[in-house]
Design an enzyme around this catalytic site. Structure first.
Site, short mmCIF file in Angstrom:
data_model
loop_
_atom_site.label_atom_id
_atom_site.label_comp_id
_atom_site.label_asym_id
_atom_site.label_seq_id
_atom_site.Cartn_x
_atom_site.Cartn_y
_atom_site.Cartn_z
N THR A 1 57.46 -8.35 81.28
CA THR A 1 58.59 -7.95 82.11
C THR A 1 59.91 -8.55 81.65
OG1 THR A 1 57.13 -7.69 84.01
CG2 THR A 1 59.48 -7.94 84.47
N ARG B 1 63.53 -11.59 87.63
CA ARG B 1 63.74 -11.50 86.19
C ARG B 1 64.25 -10.13 85.76
NH1 ARG B 1 58.29 -12.49 87.15
NH2 ARG B 1 56.75 -10.93 86.49
N ASP C 1 60.27 -1.48 81.15
CA ASP C 1 60.28 -2.76 80.43
C ASP C 1 59.07 -2.90 79.51
OD1 ASP C 1 58.60 -2.78 82.63
OD2 ASP C 1 58.97 -4.87 83.13
N HIS C 2 58.02 -2.13 79.76
CA HIS C 2 56.81 -2.14 78.94
C HIS C 2 55.88 -1.07 79.49
CE1 HIS C 2 54.85 -4.10 82.35
NE2 HIS C 2 55.81 -5.02 82.33
N HIS D 1 48.77 -3.65 88.01
CA HIS D 1 47.98 -4.88 87.90
C HIS D 1 46.83 -4.91 88.90
CE1 HIS D 1 50.19 -7.06 84.89
NE2 HIS D 1 51.34 -6.93 85.52
#
Length: 538
Positions: free
Chosen positions: A79, A163, A334-335, A293
């Protein structure tokens, strides 16, 4: 949904000009508002799978300039590093954000782990209980470029993760808000706008109320298949939630609704795009990552999440439309991410499995050294600098041999090998493993040894509640993300060849006719389908 219903009532009191009554803006005219949306863990694979089902916000984005093979090209597909590339034009090797956490064995505190968005110099700070700060971000962001060109530009950020907000907003945003566990919070001393106060009250009421199972659309029904993982089951959930369960709220479509409603409210309350200089609105939608997740990238949970987010983004755009502002949007991630190994095995991927143990466990002890003489995080391994040179070299050699003998590890690279590798310049899908590592490597923060697990090997040895699958690998299922641009009146097109997320900031600078004031890794993408160009002449 409920938050947008209350927001719509407030917006009705505003004096606005409907966008439908205005002409489409000229492509030569810079937009008055840039909207940047990062959907955490929204892989190119998910975009392709659900694209035919999107009807609202994602569908609008897919009518613009579509780059389905965008790349978070580095190896550190997490992240914090991913968000650090989106609005800086710089890869992690330049931003300094090499992972969500890294280990500093010289740190003057007991906790040697450093969180990417903390200021560890504050007394009492540790990687779990910290003061949020952009101090580790070594480069300026698009918002900082805009404010340097015209201080009247405003930078506003709201995200589900600190973040995400910090890495995209940069060092001195006008407003920055992230989810603090039970409310949206900001830096100390920041007064909350009315929107944030209203959203926090609505969210508190929402969390205090039990949530029944969401209805399952027909498209999601075939995906609702229970899969045993660890001591539980994933795959057929519908986000039923007990009253007071804020963690379940966070890993549900409700969470992104709160973020997008807050963003819409801030845009109207602060009259973004209606001042004397262009403004920047940054949105970090984090629920897809928490859902991924907890439940994996397939199943009814992800299906409900993405269809819901599509609707919420549509409502966000509808609110922005009512302001009459000429705005341009970019949406990316972000990914990426991969599914739980148990479901992959069921779906014809027998090689998918979980790693059995820490890859370096027992190595230091086998040499008669303390077990914490070598420590790892996110594929980086650091060796205790207090060891003698002889013990350091023995341990490094033993760790490398141990890694190379591990059947779950695809590559092992030393600091010297990585730094001797030139920064890659070829298309990102062609990069070697060590080139991917090079794009993530920082001389002060990265480990002495970097490893890459083999494809489809999950680093989660023992899954538990909220942690069934993950990301962070060198492989394209984690690296590839969509990059979508939209502006009213633009001619849409699709470019299937690879681009990078570091190309986003210079492309937006091109739309704004804004010079890029620093050295970056990205390039401007031409978003005009005609013979004209949105990029500066070379």
């Amino acid at each position: 949904m409920r938050l947008f219903r209350s927001l719509t009532a407030a917006i009705a009191l505003l004096s606005v000009t409907p966008l439908a009554a205005q002409e489409a803006p000229s492509p030569e005219t810079p937009p008055r508002l840039i909207v940047v949306i990062s959907v955490d863990q929204f892989s190119a694979n998910l975009f392709a799978e659900y694209r035919p089902q999107f009807r609202f916000g994602f569908a609008r984005m897919a009518s613009g300039a579509v780059f389905p093979s965008g790349y978070q090209s580095h190896s550190a597909t997490e992240t914090c590093p991913g968000h650090s590339t989106i609005l800086t034009g710089a890869r992690p090797a330049r931003t300094g954000i090499i992972a969500n956490d890294w280990i500093d064995l010289n740190a003057q505190r007991e906790d040697k782990t450093v969180y990417c968005a903390e200021d560890e110099t504050i007394p009492g700070s540790n990687s779990d209980d910290y003061t949020v700060s952009p101090v580790h971000l070594r480069v300026p962001t698009l918002g900082e470029w805009m404010k340097a060109a015209d201080p009247r530009s405003r930078v506003i950020a709201v995200a589900g993760k600190d973040r995400a907000a910090v890495m995209m907003a940069g060092h001195d945003p006008d407003q920055i808000w992230w989810w603090g566990g039970d409310a949206f919070v900001s830096y100390a001393g920041r007064e909350a706008p009315a929107t944030i106060t209203r959203i926090n009250a609505s969210v508190a009421s929402r969390i205090a109320t039990a949530q029944p199972a969401l209805p399952l659309p027909d498209f999601c029904r075939p995906r609702a298949v229970p899969v045993p993982v660890g001591n539980g089951t994933i795959g057929d959930g519908r986000f039923a939630r007990q009253a007071g369960d804020s963690r379940a709220f966070r890993a549900s479509p409700e969470f992104d609704e709160a973020v997008t409603a807050a963003a819409a409210g801030l845009a109207t309350e602060l009259e973004l795009g209606q001042g004397d200089a262009p403004d920047l609105l940054i949105i970090g939608a984090s629920a897809t990552d928490y859902v991924g997740h907890a439940y994996g990238t397939q199943g009814s949970e992800m299906c409900l999440q993405l269809l819901s987010l599509d609707e919420q983004l549509g409502k966000l755009f509808a609110v922005l439309d009512t302001t009459g502002v000429d705005y341009a949007v970019v949406l990316t991630a972000d990914h990426g991410g991969t599914d739980a190994t148990e479901r992959q095995q069921i779906q014809g991927v027998p090689g998918a499995h979980r790693i059995t143990a820490d890859p370096v466990a027992g190595v230091a002890a086998s040499l008669g050294l303390p077990g914490d003489s070598i420590r790892g995080d996110s594929g980086n391994y650091w060796i205790d600098p207090s060891l003698s040179a002889a013990d350091h070299d023995r341990l490094a050699a033993a760790a490398i041999a141990h890694f190379e003998a591990n059947p779950d590890i695809a590559g092992v690279f030393t600091r010297d090998q990585i730094l001797a590798t030139p920064m890659p310049t070829s298309p990102p899908e062609d990069w070697s493993m060590i080139e991917r590592a090079r794009a993530s490597y920082d001389t002060e923060r990265s480990g002495e040894i970097v490893i890459a697990l083999k494809p489809r090997v999950s680093p989660i040895a023992r899954p538990g509640p909220g942690y069934a699958s993950t990301h962070g690998s060198f492989w394209d299922y984690d690296r590839r993300v969509p990059i979508l641009f939209w502006r009213k009146g633009m001619t849409g097109f699709e470019q299937p060849l690879s681009v990078e997320t570091v190309d986003i900031a210079p492309s937006l600078a091109g739309l704004l006719h804004l010079p890029v004031p620093v050295e970056i890794d990205g390039r401007c993408l031409d978003l005009d389908a005609s013979g004209a160009s949105t990029c500066p002449a070379r």
